[in-house]
Design a protein around this motif. Structure first.
Motif: not given
Length: 554
Positions: A289-291, A298-299, A329-331, A437-440
């Protein structure tokens, strides 16, 4: 006299985000009947300090709940659930606000999640190498509560620390306000406070970092009783809270969640049969799950504890009971996009053009930017390729995962002297690509540690931006599922109320019945090579930044 039939049962979900409080009235099968929103104040008394008022937050909660429930009988509302940002609330012995800044303004008693004043304290805690750090990716973040507590003790000993009798995570403050119960959620304590079930608090940790006073009276200041999310809290709504909210006393209140985790509940358990997804007939552990809103979380969940360097967790029962949670996560995501767009010289031109194009429809500037990017492409060429020569490293507010380095800064490579609307659109595109790309990057770290994630489930404000969603699919190579209800965080909060009411026997059952698939976005396989190359550049940006820092520190 018989109560309302199940078809007429409702649950209220309350979501306290960074800048607003929202509530929704949700049906037994997860449909939003009504929702409402109220803004909340943010004060920035100095750099890296962000504070709020718990009094104002509760007042706004009451306002939105009354608004969404005015069309139904009180008896039809079976339960209520709260989620909120993981901000720190400070109250005194009489449960009155205690100020958290030098200005001494009493109402301003909340240290916000994004407050980075305690970066030095976080680094010192990391330096202890204590065993509890293993459950937060090996690095203590300034966004967690121990460094913030240490900062308050070291900097506001007289005006705050000595006055304080109760330190709450904001979700726990809300359930206390609603029920009078001091029970804390395992979600907040495990994810943000280093609590580790079944052992509980590690006394040696608090002593090592200089906060041994929090051990007094069986940890009364930080919580001695815990519950899994969705478990009924106390005896339900107190008389006073029921009057404040416009509901019946005794209405079930579910143990609360951090806002991102509520988003996870609102999407990750949906029934995916018939959508031809790789996670169909696979355990829920194959889903992430990406909120994504102001920041992103990123869960990922697992049957067994998995330790991912730079990623928070594993945390038992922090989102789904009896499963382990890892949280990347990304701040800064939505906040970064806004920063890049609004700070550009062509922003006023963008506003004018968007107003001309969409004068009455209420479409926003990002809808205009998305269409503008399409107009810049050659026939049938994907928008993504416009980002071939503009590259961005997105850590303008530090890196939460998977590098866990709050000192990292943003980088942009490929700028010219031109500052046209085209340039603004390209910078916006490069920002979205960098975030994907940060999620990747986070996914690859989780995969290396043992996660097997095949499908992304997105929710939150940015999931309403089709470019953001498609680029996440393209950059990761994974299909993206969007929820039927755009406000999945509110559905997740309502799931807590539904569980507390005992209308569903488990969180898993409630998720499956109340979370629904809305749309599936598949990756464009023809862009795989492009994103492989773009990802190589992306990772080199980080390596170069470290190299430059080392050169200048010699």
């Amino acid at each position: 006299m018989a109560g309302p039939a199940p078809a007429d049962w409702y649950y209220v979900g309350v979501d306290v985000g960074t800048a607003s409080v929202r509530a929704a009235l949700v049906t037994r099968d997860g449909q939003l009947k009504t929702n409402a929103e109220e803004p909340i104040s943010i004060w920035q008394p100095q750099s890296d300090h962000y504070v709020q008022s718990s009094t104002e937050i509760w007042e706004k909660c009451c306002k939105v709940v009354k608004r969404v429930t005015q069309s139904v009988e009180k008896s039809q509302v079976r339960g209520i659930g709260f989620d909120a940002t993981c901000s720190l609330v400070v109250l005194d012995q009489s449960f009155q606000p205690v100020p958290v800044n030098q200005d001494g303004e009493r109402r301003r008693n909340v240290v916000m999640w994004m407050d980075h004043r305690a970066a030095g304290q976080a680094a010192r805690i990391t330096g202890t190498g204590h065993g509890v750090l293993r459950n937060v990716g090996g690095v203590m973040s300034p966004e967690m509560q121990p460094p913030k507590l240490l900062w308050l003790k070291e900097n506001l000993k007289e005006s705050c620390w000595k006055e304080a009798a109760h330190f709450f995570d904001l979700p726990d403050f809300l359930s206390w306000k609603a029920t009078g119960s001091l029970t804390r959620s395992l979600c907040t304590l495990v994810c943000k406070w280093t609590y580790c079930p079944p052992e509980g608090w590690d006394a040696s940790f608090w002593t090592t970092i200089g906060l041994e006073d929090l051990l007094e009276n069986n940890h009364s200041k930080i919580g001695s009783q815990t519950c899994s999310p969705g478990t009924p809290v106390g005896e339900g709504l107190t008389q006073e809270a029921a009057e404040d909210l416009g509901l019946d006393p005794g209405t079930a209140v579910g143990t609360s969640l951090i806002d991102a985790h509520a988003g996870g509940l609102g999407v990750i358990g949906a029934d995916v049969k018939g959508f031809n997804l790789p996670c169909e007939d696979q355990p829920i552990t194959s889903r992430m799950a990406l909120i994504c809103g102001t920041s992103s979380c990123h869960m990922a969940i697992s049957q067994q504890p998995l330790f991912v360097p730079g990623v928070w967790g594993p945390c038992l029962s922090a989102m789904v009971p009896d499963l382990w949670l890892n949280e990347g996560g990304q701040s800064a995501t939505g906040r970064l996009i806004e920063h890049m767009v609004k700070g550009h010289a062509a922003y006023s031109q963008l506003q004018e053009q968007a107003l001309q194009r969409f004068p009455f429809s209420g479409e926003n500037i990002y809808t205009y930017l998305n269409s503008h990017l399409c107009s810049m492409t050659e026939a049938h060429s994907p928008v993504d390729l416009l980002g071939a020569s503009l590259h961005l490293w997105p850590d303008f507010h530090g890196n939460r995962s998977p590098l866990a380095d709050p000192t990292l800064k943003g980088m942009v490579i490929g700028l010219s002297l031109s500052q046209t609307l085209d340039d603004l659109a390209l910078l916006y595109l490069a920002t979205v690509q960098a975030l994907a790309l940060g999620t990747r990057h986070i996914l690859e770290a989780m995969k290396e540690a043992g996660h097997d994630i095949t499908t992304l489930f997105l929710c939150g404000g940015l999931s309403k931006n089709p470019l953001f969603v498609q680029i996440h699919a393209n950059a990761t190579g994974l299909p993206v599922v969007l929820p039927e209800q755009a406000e999945a965080v509110l559905v997740g909060a309502a799931v807590l109320g539904a569980c507390a009411s005992r209308d569903y026997s488990t969180i898993q059952e409630a998720m499956e019945k109340m979370a629904k698939v809305g749309k599936v976005v598949q990756p464009d396989r023809e862009l795989q090579s492009f994103y492989e190359r773009k990802n190589t550049v992306f990772l080199r940006l980080f390596a170069h930044q470290r190299e430059y820092q080392a050169l200048m520190n010699d």
